[in-house]
Design an enzyme around this catalytic site. Sequence first.
Site, short mmCIF file in Angstrom:
data_model
loop_
_atom_site.label_atom_id
_atom_site.label_comp_id
_atom_site.label_asym_id
_atom_site.label_seq_id
_atom_site.Cartn_x
_atom_site.Cartn_y
_atom_site.Cartn_z
N ALA A 135 0.84 -1.21 0.00
CA ALA A 135 0.00 0.00 0.00
C ALA A 135 0.87 1.25 0.00
O ALA A 135 1.27 1.75 -1.05
CB ALA A 135 -0.95 -0.03 1.19
N ARG A 136 1.19 1.77 1.17
CA ARG A 136 2.03 2.95 1.33
C ARG A 136 3.00 2.72 2.48
O ARG A 136 2.61 2.27 3.56
CB ARG A 136 1.18 4.20 1.62
CG ARG A 136 0.34 4.68 0.44
CD ARG A 136 1.20 5.41 -0.57
NE ARG A 136 0.42 5.99 -1.66
CZ ARG A 136 0.26 5.43 -2.85
NH1 ARG A 136 0.82 4.25 -3.10
NH2 ARG A 136 -0.45 6.03 -3.79
N ASP A 173 6.90 -3.85 -0.54
CA ASP A 173 7.12 -3.21 -1.84
C ASP A 173 7.20 -1.69 -1.70
O ASP A 173 7.53 -1.01 -2.65
CB ASP A 173 5.99 -3.58 -2.81
CG ASP A 173 6.22 -3.06 -4.21
OD1 ASP A 173 7.32 -3.31 -4.77
OD2 ASP A 173 5.34 -2.36 -4.75
N GLU A 202 11.92 6.47 -0.28
CA GLU A 202 12.30 5.77 -1.51
C GLU A 202 13.12 6.68 -2.40
O GLU A 202 12.79 7.86 -2.56
CB GLU A 202 11.04 5.29 -2.25
CG GLU A 202 10.23 4.29 -1.46
CD GLU A 202 8.95 3.86 -2.17
OE1 GLU A 202 8.79 4.17 -3.37
OE2 GLU A 202 8.10 3.21 -1.52
N HIS A 252 9.06 -0.96 -5.11
CA HIS A 252 7.80 -0.30 -5.48
C HIS A 252 7.38 -0.69 -6.90
O HIS A 252 7.16 0.16 -7.76
CB HIS A 252 7.94 1.22 -5.36
CG HIS A 252 6.63 1.91 -5.10
ND1 HIS A 252 6.51 3.07 -4.39
CD2 HIS A 252 5.35 1.59 -5.48
CE1 HIS A 252 5.25 3.44 -4.32
NE2 HIS A 252 4.52 2.56 -4.98
#
Length: 362
Positions: free
Chosen positions: A273-274, A298, A303, A322
Site C-alpha cells: 500500500a504505502r 514493496d 524511496e 515499489h
Amino acid sequence: MLDFLYKDELNIVVVGDIRLTPDRIEQALVNSPVKFKNIKKVFWGSTVDEDWFSIKQLNIECNGPEAEAYAKDLDAAVPDADVLISHMCPIPRSLLEKGKNLRAVLSCRGGLENIDVKAACDLGIPVVNVIRNAVSVAEFAVGLILSVTRNIASSHHLIMGGVWERNFPNSDCIPTLEDLKVGLAGLGNIGIELAKRLKALGVPLLAYEPYPDWPRLERNGLGDIEMVPTLEDLFRQSDLISLHLRLTEETRGIIDSKYFSLMKPAAYFMNTARGGLVNQDDLVQALREQRIAGAALDVFDSEPLRKDAGFDGLNNVTLTSHLAGTTFTALANAPVQLLREVDKIVRMDAVERIVNYKQLNL
C-alpha cells in the site's frame, strides 16, 4: 453531472510526465466521445530521469499537492480550461483557483495525493480518478505471499551467491496456502481484487474494513468474507497480514510495535500500500528479534530505500522496489480506463464514481 463532456466543445488541458506522456492522454481523448475544440498539452518534470519522477512522486504522496511545484505552463493554460486531465503533476488550491472556467478535474491514477480535493469541493469542481492498477497490485501481492512464505527470493539470492541452503528462519512453520489465514487490512479496490484471487486458491480470509461495501462484495463473490471488528483482532488472528489502507494523517505510522506484538510468532506481514502507514523502525526491530516469521515489502517510508533503513543482514524479509502497480496495462492504458469511468458516469448516471460527489451534493 458530466453530460457536458459529450455535448459542449471544450478546452481541455492535459498534463503528462515521463511515465505517462501528454500524447498518450491526448490519443485516448481523441478516441473517446468527449467533445473538444482544443487540447493543450503540458509536460511536468524531467523528460529523461525516472529517479527524479520517483522522488517527486513519493514526496507528493507523503506531503500532498503543495510539496512540489506544478508545471509552470499551467499558469497560462488553466485559466481558459474547461477540463484538466493529469497524471502525477500536483494540482494545489492555488492552481484550481486560477481555473475560473474549470468544470472537472480528471486523474489518470487512483491515488489523490497530488490533487487538493478539498479545494475542488470548495470551488464546486467534480474530481474523477481511475483505479488503474488494482489487478496489477493484487497479482503482485499473491507473488509476494508465495515468495516470503516459501523462501523463493531468499533461496534464489543465496544460490546466486554460491550457497545451497535448505534451512530458513521459518523452516519449522512453512505453510501451504490453504493453511494460511490471510488478514486483509482494507477492502477497497486492491483488497477486493486480492481477496478474489486468494479465495480462488482456497486461502481462508479475514478482513478489517470500517465501511464495507456489501453490495460490491456480493458482486465479487465475497459476500461471505469473515469480518473482524478491529484492526487489533485482524493482527491477532491472521497468519499473514496484507496491508491495503489509505495513507492519511490519521493512518500515518499507524502500524507500529503495538500491532507487531499482537501477531503470532509464525505470522507474516506484507505491505503493497504505502510505506508511510508503517513505523519502519518498529518493523525492523520485530524482524531482527524474529518476533514474527517474516515480511514482504514493496513500499517504504523513504524511496529509494535508505542504506541505513535497517534491513541489511535480515534473512526473513523480501524487498521489492515499489513494483507492484507497474505493468504496461496499468500505466499505458490508464487514460483509456479513465475515460471509461467518465463514460459510466455520463451514460449510467453513476455519480458515485465522482470522488467528491457527496461533498458536491450530486
